[in-house]
Design an enzyme around this catalytic site. Sequence first.
Site, PDB file in Angstrom:
ATOM      1  CB  THR A   1      -1.000  -0.119   1.160  1.00  0.00           C
ATOM      2  OG1 THR A   1      -0.012   0.120   2.513  1.00  0.00           O
ATOM      3  CG2 THR A   1      -1.742  -1.269   1.438  1.00  0.00           C
ATOM      4  N   GLY A   2       0.378   2.241  -0.705  1.00  0.00           N
ATOM      5  CA  GLY A   2       1.098   3.600  -0.612  1.00  0.00           C
ATOM      6  C   GLY A   2       2.507   3.589  -1.656  1.00  0.00           C
ATOM      7  CB  ALA A   3       3.250   1.204  -4.200  1.00  0.00           C
TER       8      ALA A   3
ATOM      9  N   GLY B   1       8.119   7.518  -2.433  1.00  0.00           N
ATOM     10  CA  GLY B   1       8.687   7.081  -0.980  1.00  0.00           C
ATOM     11  C   GLY B   1       8.974   5.769  -0.784  1.00  0.00           C
TER      12      GLY B   1
ATOM     13  CB  SER C   1       6.847   6.090  12.944  1.00  0.00           C
ATOM     14  OG  SER C   1       7.511   7.108  13.693  1.00  0.00           O
TER      15      SER C   1
ATOM     16  CE1 TYR D   1       2.711   8.935  10.750  1.00  0.00           C
ATOM     17  CE2 TYR D   1       4.681   9.289  12.175  1.00  0.00           C
ATOM     18  CZ  TYR D   1       4.329   8.790  11.131  1.00  0.00           C
ATOM     19  OH  TYR D   1       5.249   8.211  10.199  1.00  0.00           O
TER      20      TYR D   1
HETATM   21  P1  NDP Z   1       5.122   9.692   1.365  1.00  0.00           P
HETATM   22  O1  NDP Z   1       4.445  10.604   1.829  1.00  0.00           O
HETATM   23  O2  NDP Z   1       6.466   9.658   0.439  1.00  0.00           O
HETATM   24  O3  NDP Z   1       4.273   8.344   0.484  1.00  0.00           O
HETATM   25  C1  NDP Z   1       3.035   8.025   1.065  1.00  0.00           C
HETATM   26  C2  NDP Z   1       2.268   7.074   0.364  1.00  0.00           C
HETATM   27  O4  NDP Z   1       1.323   6.574   1.027  1.00  0.00           O
HETATM   28  C3  NDP Z   1       1.925   7.776  -0.884  1.00  0.00           C
HETATM   29  O5  NDP Z   1       2.068   6.520  -2.137  1.00  0.00           O
HETATM   30  C4  NDP Z   1       0.587   7.973  -0.711  1.00  0.00           C
HETATM   31  O6  NDP Z   1      -0.390   7.915  -1.843  1.00  0.00           O
HETATM   32  C5  NDP Z   1       0.121   6.731   0.103  1.00  0.00           C
HETATM   33  N1  NDP Z   1      -1.077   7.145   0.898  1.00  0.00           N
HETATM   34  C6  NDP Z   1      -1.149   8.126   1.724  1.00  0.00           C
HETATM   35  N2  NDP Z   1      -2.489   8.054   2.201  1.00  0.00           N
HETATM   36  C7  NDP Z   1      -2.965   7.132   1.695  1.00  0.00           C
HETATM   37  C8  NDP Z   1      -4.455   6.469   1.881  1.00  0.00           C
HETATM   38  N3  NDP Z   1      -5.420   6.974   2.539  1.00  0.00           N
HETATM   39  N4  NDP Z   1      -4.636   5.429   1.070  1.00  0.00           N
HETATM   40  C9  NDP Z   1      -3.734   4.883   0.167  1.00  0.00           C
HETATM   41  N5  NDP Z   1      -2.615   5.338   0.102  1.00  0.00           N
HETATM   42  C10 NDP Z   1      -2.381   6.473   0.760  1.00  0.00           C
HETATM   43  O7  NDP Z   1       5.669   8.477   2.664  1.00  0.00           O
HETATM   44  P2  NDP Z   1       6.801   7.730   3.124  1.00  0.00           P
HETATM   45  O8  NDP Z   1       7.101   6.880   2.123  1.00  0.00           O
HETATM   46  O9  NDP Z   1       7.829   8.696   3.783  1.00  0.00           O
HETATM   47  O10 NDP Z   1       5.971   6.751   4.176  1.00  0.00           O
HETATM   48  C11 NDP Z   1       5.881   5.601   4.121  1.00  0.00           C
HETATM   49  C12 NDP Z   1       5.486   4.976   5.392  1.00  0.00           C
HETATM   50  O11 NDP Z   1       6.778   4.828   6.320  1.00  0.00           O
HETATM   51  C13 NDP Z   1       4.289   5.797   6.275  1.00  0.00           C
HETATM   52  O12 NDP Z   1       3.543   4.781   6.816  1.00  0.00           O
HETATM   53  C14 NDP Z   1       5.104   6.430   7.163  1.00  0.00           C
HETATM   54  O13 NDP Z   1       4.263   6.820   8.332  1.00  0.00           O
HETATM   55  C15 NDP Z   1       6.206   5.606   7.514  1.00  0.00           C
HETATM   56  N6  NDP Z   1       7.404   6.355   7.906  1.00  0.00           N
HETATM   57  C16 NDP Z   1       8.172   7.266   7.500  1.00  0.00           C
HETATM   58  C17 NDP Z   1       9.181   7.828   7.896  1.00  0.00           C
HETATM   59  C18 NDP Z   1       9.774   8.976   7.171  1.00  0.00           C
HETATM   60  O14 NDP Z   1      10.597   9.774   7.875  1.00  0.00           O
HETATM   61  N7  NDP Z   1       9.453   9.282   5.746  1.00  0.00           N
HETATM   62  C19 NDP Z   1       9.351   7.758   9.098  1.00  0.00           C
HETATM   63  C20 NDP Z   1       8.713   6.736   9.909  1.00  0.00           C
HETATM   64  C21 NDP Z   1       7.668   6.043   9.379  1.00  0.00           C
HETATM   65  P3  NDP Z   1      -0.428   9.257  -2.743  1.00  0.00           P
HETATM   66  O15 NDP Z   1       0.925   9.531  -3.491  1.00  0.00           O
HETATM   67  O16 NDP Z   1      -1.675   9.045  -3.677  1.00  0.00           O
HETATM   68  O17 NDP Z   1      -0.896  10.430  -1.818  1.00  0.00           O
END
Ligand code: NDP
Length: 238
Positions: free
Chosen positions: A8-10, A13, A136, A149
């Site tokens: 999910t969320g691919a 990032g 996190s 969060y």
């Molecule tokens: P990004 O903001 O770079 O990417 C977030 C991703 O999640 C995107 O693909 C986004 O889709 C998707 N997304 C957000 N909300 C939804 C939703 N409601 N339904 C489906 N998809 C969703 O975040 P990161 O890659 O940094 O984070 C990934 C994970 O890692 C998260 O769970 C975050 O909490 C965790 N994390 C990140 C840290 C960091 O420092 N970066 C530290 C600790 C944990 P779209 O592009 O369409 O918005």
Amino acid sequence: MRKKALITGASRGIGKAIAFLLAENNYDLYLTAKSNQDMLFEVSKTIISRFSVNAEAYLLDGANPKAVHDMFGNIPHLDVLINNAGQAYKGLLHEMPASEWHRIIDVNLASAFYACKEALPNMIAQKAGKIINISSFFGETGASCEVAYSAAKAGLNGFTKALAKELGPSNIQVNALALGLIDTDMNSDLSPDEWDNILESIPLGRAGTAKEAAEMVLYILNAPAYLTGQVIRFDGGL
Ligand code: NDP
């Protein structure tokens, strides 16, 4: 037969980095994102042409149980579920609208429940499966101005440990990867001063990369099956 993984969320990032690494390791993929359709479909298209695996893309809100249920109508079988989608909210708790509280809890915690609820009947029947929840270090330490969060990620850690106990008899491993600072869009709002302050508290003196986080996910997937119920910190020694 190639293994099948849902990430999910691919669209960008960490989720995108996980998708590329699993494709390189011969997984067929199901990929989701919420709103960045072009980015998600570009990820899927590039993966298909570069690695010759399947990569189906679904644009949906992972916090909407009906949308998740409908997507699973197209997913007959999964070996791996990576609950990665997440969203941060920065602000004082007493100024946070209740609607935002619910959204942050839904996106970071309830979305993992909805995906697991759909994936588990088949995994339990197969007596096989691996689930990794992307959490996190804030879920353990807490963070000022990120109370919702932090609470959601703490909930995800509890969810991971409890579900691992429930699914042990079904030979399904459930672990969480609790990340420190990873250089992605999620942190793009940090000022240079804020970056410097955070980096001072990280012994390695830098943020992790999305690729490194993805390598940890693969490492957990390849670990012996006895690894379950763990919240694994990956934070540069924070
Ligand atoms: P990004 O903001 O770079 O990417 C977030 C991703 O999640 C995107 O693909 C986004 O889709 C998707 N997304 C957000 N909300 C939804 C939703 N409601 N339904 C489906 N998809 C969703 O975040 P990161 O890659 O940094 O984070 C990934 C994970 O890692 C998260 O769970 C975050 O909490 C965790 N994390 C990140 C840290 C960091 O420092 N970066 C530290 C600790 C944990 P779209 O592009 O369409 O918005």
